[in-house]
Design an enzyme around this catalytic site. Sequence first.
Site, PDB file in Angstrom:
ATOM      1  N   GLY A  16      33.732 -34.700  -8.954  1.00  0.00           N
ATOM      2  CA  GLY A  16      34.983 -35.247  -9.466  1.00  0.00           C
ATOM      3  C   GLY A  16      34.999 -36.748  -9.667  1.00  0.00           C
ATOM      4  CG  LEU A  90      29.606 -26.745 -13.560  1.00  0.00           C
ATOM      5  CD1 LEU A  90      28.737 -26.646 -12.307  1.00  0.00           C
ATOM      6  CD2 LEU A  90      28.805 -27.384 -14.690  1.00  0.00           C
ATOM      7  CG  HIS A 109      26.814 -32.948 -22.462  1.00  0.00           C
ATOM      8  ND1 HIS A 109      26.735 -31.742 -21.815  1.00  0.00           N
ATOM      9  CD2 HIS A 109      25.544 -33.278 -22.804  1.00  0.00           C
ATOM     10  CE1 HIS A 109      25.471 -31.346 -21.773  1.00  0.00           C
ATOM     11  NE2 HIS A 109      24.730 -32.261 -22.369  1.00  0.00           N
TER      12      HIS A 109
HETATM   13  C1  GRF Z   1      28.952 -35.436 -15.206  1.00  0.00           C
HETATM   14  O1  GRF Z   1      27.621 -35.823 -15.408  1.00  0.00           O
HETATM   15  C2  GRF Z   1      29.526 -34.894 -16.504  1.00  0.00           C
HETATM   16  O2  GRF Z   1      29.007 -35.504 -17.629  1.00  0.00           O
HETATM   17  C3  GRF Z   1      29.094 -33.471 -16.471  1.00  0.00           C
HETATM   18  O3  GRF Z   1      29.164 -33.095 -15.116  1.00  0.00           O
HETATM   19  C4  GRF Z   1      29.049 -34.236 -14.285  1.00  0.00           C
HETATM   20  C5  GRF Z   1      30.260 -34.255 -13.415  1.00  0.00           C
HETATM   21  O4  GRF Z   1      30.199 -35.266 -12.450  1.00  0.00           O
HETATM   22  N1  GRF Z   1      29.853 -32.674 -17.393  1.00  0.00           N
HETATM   23  P1  GRF Z   1      31.510 -35.592 -11.615  1.00  0.00           P
HETATM   24  O5  GRF Z   1      31.966 -34.270 -11.003  1.00  0.00           O
HETATM   25  O6  GRF Z   1      32.510 -36.151 -12.538  1.00  0.00           O
HETATM   26  O7  GRF Z   1      31.084 -36.564 -10.546  1.00  0.00           O
END
Ligand code: GRF
Length: 203
Positions: A16, A90, A109
């Site tokens: 997050g 996810l 992404h």
């Molecule tokens: C990030 O690298 C984002 O680009 C990808 O998942 C990761 C999430 O990281 N979709 P976080 O949970 O925001 O720390």
Amino acid sequence: MSSPAPKTAILCSGGGSNMEAVVKACKNKDLDLNIELVISNKPEAACLIKAHNLGIQTQVLPNKESERNDTLLKILSDRGIELVLLAGFLKKLSSELVSQFSNRILNIHPSLLPKYGGPGMYGLRVHQAVYNAKEEESGATVHIVTEEFDQGPIILQSKTQLDPSDSPEIIAKKVLVLEHKLYTEAINKYLKEIYPNVQHPSS
Ligand code: GRF
């Protein structure tokens, strides 16, 4: 007169940190969103604790796909959500959701799309692929979510140079630093250039 800040839900499954960066940008008035809630499919995800500590309401989705999709649609509709931000979420969104929220779902992404996107390309797998290909640069992309994984229109990208000695883990760290700034910049661009012309869910 400027229009009211869109009622926004952030969906995440993991740490997050992007969600946190967006919420903090709103608190600092760098971004004009009304963050209504943070939604996760994982009850134990750190993003839920972070959201709680930031004073944002949270919801957890059921595990079963059909129940998850129905619950998500219902939450978004009950709360009058106008904009959805994916931040490390996810699970695949249902076609119904993508069509109801056409042009109103954004994703971040961790690669320079169209490179290293698509099904199965998430987390460290992305950075491992970048490493294997001996890329000299990588970065992050914010795009509008469509039915095709990671293929929607790109709003903004940010790049970083890679050193041949950078491991996939180092690449991930370099890209994540970019992401935290990029998401806010991209949302601001979207709110200015795209959002005023997209259809409201209830219209
Ligand atoms: C990030 O690298 C984002 O680009 C990808 O998942 C990761 C999430 O990281 N979709 P976080 O949970 O925001 O720390």
